[in-house]
Design an enzyme around this catalytic site. Structure first.
Site, PDB file in Angstrom:
ATOM      1  N   SER A 169      -9.889   1.252   2.915  1.00  0.00           N
ATOM      2  CA  SER A 169      -9.036   2.090   2.097  1.00  0.00           C
ATOM      3  C   SER A 169      -7.969   1.324   1.306  1.00  0.00           C
ATOM      4  CB  SER A 169      -8.316   3.111   2.982  1.00  0.00           C
ATOM      5  OG  SER A 169      -7.427   2.480   3.863  1.00  0.00           O
ATOM      6  N   SER A 206     -10.033  -1.188   6.992  1.00  0.00           N
ATOM      7  CA  SER A 206      -9.420  -0.919   5.690  1.00  0.00           C
ATOM      8  C   SER A 206      -8.699  -2.105   5.044  1.00  0.00           C
ATOM      9  CB  SER A 206      -8.435   0.246   5.798  1.00  0.00           C
ATOM     10  OG  SER A 206      -9.115   1.467   5.803  1.00  0.00           O
ATOM     11  N   LYS A 248       0.834  -1.196   0.000  1.00  0.00           N
ATOM     12  CA  LYS A 248       0.000   0.000   0.000  1.00  0.00           C
ATOM     13  C   LYS A 248       0.872   1.250   0.000  1.00  0.00           C
ATOM     14  CE  LYS A 248      -3.986   1.740   2.721  1.00  0.00           C
ATOM     15  NZ  LYS A 248      -4.875   1.422   3.876  1.00  0.00           N
TER      16      LYS A 248
END
Lengths: 96, 468
Positions: B146, B170, B71
């Site tokens: 997310s 997330s 990420k």
């Protein structure tokens, strides 16, 4: 919970966000809705309950005070948007 | 897509890591979903060659040559790391975070950076400065957020393993919506050093994988105390794996009637199927209640925004990131750089966090939320006195359409209703795919357990995979 434009401008100052008038108006409505939702917390009886800040149960974590890895000046300055050989540059803060 | 374990076994047996990595780089380049935002080809190939050299020298590595995507909030030396925000455009990380470094030490090769909601603030990957990610199962739908890009890159078979972060769901929510395994470990299990902070008392790094065994392998390698994160805990994770057999026999599986009300019919049907399958395999169902879970979203949007407003104060255009060209003085550098660099959702949360921490409101909001958090922790303790794990949906719906919830922040926040309490209590939780709804969209089952039951949750997830 009523929030005024003046409240929003004060918060924006604390938060260091240069909001324009349109953003202030939009933010006021959004904050009112979210704060209104959060108000439900007042329904919970929390008399005598200690606030929780850490869930891992750690208390007073310490470590030996010995020097570790240090970044060289060049590495520290590498990402700065304005700099010279040894320092980050900012607008003048003291007038004389 | 081969499993991470299969790739590692092949490379340990002499197959070239470079070939594995080249293939993954080609898949990343062809990504049709905007899941991958940066490819690190030269660095990855050099790392692959280093892995090959280590194998040739006689080493055996648990993740030898396994391509991994991370990420955009995880620092990697020499690589641009931006949290998918304009304010960090061009920021080159000067160090590698501990979790990533541990995977690299185990032979993994970081091939790419994945898309995410800006500063991990979002539930649909629509707040990213790089544009939304498409769900690989249905490109008209969001992948969740997310960590949407990490979930989508595993779901699309680009990489067998990806890393995300989970502050309120997330990892688990996008895992559920994309049909992969995603886990938020016990708070303190994985070092947060090198993870750009959002809500420090809630954030945890965790793995995405196509199966529970790969997720377990990655997590076990990342876990453990790290001197660079004083909230990381020394806990032996070496026995965490998903291959434990007979884990379901006699297992007391808690379920909460409040989790069923309001569920999308397709999600409810899969939850019922999971319950039936578990009972058939020898588990018993126990009805439990989490009486304060209904307040979790409210608690979260006080605590997480308060922490974020403090954590994000460092982005001011001075030491790194975007600096405005339109400032008459230092104060304007801060305030204009921030308003130009942060997107709407991030600004909203900074403002809310500033509000709940400000004089006159702190006791009514922040302290109150910390007290209700204590009640939520107690709910979990009470529940785990009656059951071993809690089974429920990871998300109230399957993947929704792009743009469906962007107009109403509060509705978007409520899509994390089943995942937020986990972070508030600090307990581990994962989402494991368990079939699809009537439209063929993936449904994930969430398993939550007591602190440090991570290994057990993964073993149960591994058993559930065989029952779907």
């Amino acid at each position: 919970m009523a929030i005024s434009d003046q409240n929003v401008r004060h918060l924006a100052k604390l938060a260091n966000l240069a909001l324009d008038d349109a953003a202030v108006a939009r933010m006021r409505g959004e904050l009112e809705a979210i704060v209104g939702y959060v108000e439900q917390l007042q329904q919970v009886d929390t008399t005598g309950i200690a606030p929780v800040a850490n869930v891992a149960g750690l208390v007073n974590v310490s470590r030996p005070d010995v020097p570790g890895h240090m970044f060289a000046t060049k590495e520290v300055l590498a990402n700065a948007p304005a700099k010279n050989e040894v320092a980050i540059l900012v607008p003048k803060v003291v007038e004389r | 897509m081969r499993t991470a374990r299969d790739i590692a076994a092949a490379v340990n047996a002499g197959t070239s890591a470079r070939i594995e990595v080249e293939a993954a780089l080609a898949r990343a380049k062809a990504d049709p979903n905007n899941a991958i935002i940066r490819i690190h080809a030269a660095r990855a190939l050099a790392q692959a060659d280093a892995v090959d050299a280590r194998i040739k020298a006689g080493e055996q590595l648990p993740l030898a040559g396994v391509p991994v995507a991370i990420k955009d909030n995880l620092c990697l030396t020499g690589v641009e790391t931006t949290c998918c925000s304009k304010i960090l455009k061009g920021f080159i990380a000067p160090y590698t975070g501990t979790a990533v470094a541990r995977l690299e030490a185990a032979g993994a090769v970081i091939i790419a950076t994945t898309n995410q909601d800006e500063f991990a603030m979002g539930s649909s990957n629509e707040t990213s400065a790089f544009g939304p990610v498409k769900n690989p199962v249905d490109p008209t739908r969001i992948p969740g957020g997310s960590s949407g890009g990490s979930a989508a890159s595993v779901a699309a078979g680009i990489v067998p393993l990806a890393l995300g972060s989970d502050t309120g769901g997330s990892i688990r929510q996008p895992a559920s919506l994309c049909g992969v395994v995603g886990m938020k470990p016990t708070y303190g299990a994985v070092s947060r050093y090198g993870l750009i902070a959002f809500g420090s008392s809630l954030d945890q790094i965790g793995p995405f994988a196509a199966n529970a065994a790969d997720a377990a392998l990655a997590l076990k390698l990342m876990a453990g105390h790290d001197a660079l994160d004083s909230t990381s805990v020394a806990h032996d994770a070496s026995a965490w794996d998903a291959s434990q057999t007979d884990v379901l026999k006699g297992l007391k599986v808690g379920w909460c009637p409040a989790h069923v009300a309001g569920l999308a019919p397709g999600v409810k049907a899969r939850l019922d199927a999971a319950k039936a399958a578990l009972v058939k395999a020898g588990a018993t169902l126990v009805e439990i209640s989490l009486p304060h879970e209904q307040y979790a979203v409210a608690v979260y949007y006080v605590l997480a925004t308060g922490e974020a407003s403090s954590n994000l104060s460092r982005f001011d255009g001075i030491r790194y990131g975007h600096r405005t060209t339109d400032a008459a003085n230092l104060g304007e550098v801060y305030a204009k750089s921030r308003v130009e660099g942060f997107g709407a959702e991030v600004q909203r949360r900074i403002m809310l966090g500033t509000y709940v921490l400000s004089t006159g409101y702190y006791d009514a909001y922040y302290k109150k939320a910390q007290q209700v958090r204590a009640k939520i922790c107690q709910d979990y303790a009470d529940a785990f006195a009656a059951c071993d794990v809690i089974l429920g949906p990871a998300s109230p719906t399957t993947a929704f359409k792009v743009g469906e919830k962007t107009a109403d922040p509060l509705q978007m926040y409520l899509s994390d209703i089943f995942t937020i309490a986990t972070n508030l209590a600090g307990v581990p939780g994962l989402s494991v795919p368990f079939g699809a709804d009537e439209q063929g969209l993936p449904v994930g089952m969430q398993l939550q357990g007591p602190m440090w039951s991570d290994g057990k949750l993964l073993a149960i997830a591994g058993a559930l995979e065989k029952l779907r």
